[in-house]
Scaffold this motif. Sequence first.
Motif, PDB file in Angstrom:
ATOM      1  N   THR A  36      70.911 -35.364 -47.745  1.00 28.75           N
ATOM      2  CA  THR A  36      72.041 -34.637 -48.328  1.00 28.75           C
ATOM      3  C   THR A  36      71.617 -33.911 -49.600  1.00 28.75           C
ATOM      4  N   ASP A  39      68.028 -29.886 -47.800  1.00 24.22           N
ATOM      5  CA  ASP A  39      68.378 -29.531 -46.420  1.00 24.22           C
ATOM      6  C   ASP A  39      67.438 -30.155 -45.404  1.00 24.22           C
ATOM      7  N   SER A  82      66.132 -32.893 -40.658  1.00 23.82           N
ATOM      8  CA  SER A  82      67.390 -32.454 -41.257  1.00 23.82           C
ATOM      9  C   SER A  82      68.533 -33.140 -40.520  1.00 23.82           C
ATOM     10  N   LEU A  83      69.676 -33.226 -41.193  1.00 21.73           N
ATOM     11  CA  LEU A  83      70.858 -33.823 -40.568  1.00 21.73           C
ATOM     12  C   LEU A  83      71.440 -32.860 -39.547  1.00 21.73           C
ATOM     13  N   SER A  86      76.422 -32.453 -41.258  1.00 20.37           N
ATOM     14  CA  SER A  86      76.506 -32.845 -42.663  1.00 20.37           C
ATOM     15  C   SER A  86      77.711 -33.732 -42.965  1.00 20.37           C
ATOM     16  N   THR A  89      77.508 -37.417 -44.111  1.00 16.57           N
ATOM     17  CA  THR A  89      77.354 -37.775 -45.525  1.00 16.57           C
ATOM     18  C   THR A  89      78.635 -38.362 -46.104  1.00 16.57           C
TER      19      THR A  89
END
Length: 102
Positions: A36, A39, A82-83, A86, A89
């Motif tokens: 988080t 990126d 990377s997630l 998002s 989070t």
Amino acid sequence: MSTLQIRLEQKALEKTAYVLKCVAHPVRISIIDLLTQRDRLTVSQLQRVLQIEQSLLSHHLTNMRDKGLVDTQREGKNVFYSLTDSTITDIISCIQSCKLFS
């Protein structure tokens, strides 16, 4: 008095449990928290911060990738993580604000 009912569909409940099982580990929560802040990060960058064995970190990342929580992108000899979403989070925010964990 209103009638109690389950407000989520069965598929949504199953998906939620699946995701929560995947992230229910301190290292995985830490990975989400780190992703988080940036990126994308390489295994080396994550390992430097987490200070765990590369093989253990790779195990966690593979599990998270297989469950669809992280994506990978290869650039030369580096693999960036990377997630995928998002909004995951929000779990970190919830943990930080929950009085049970203070």
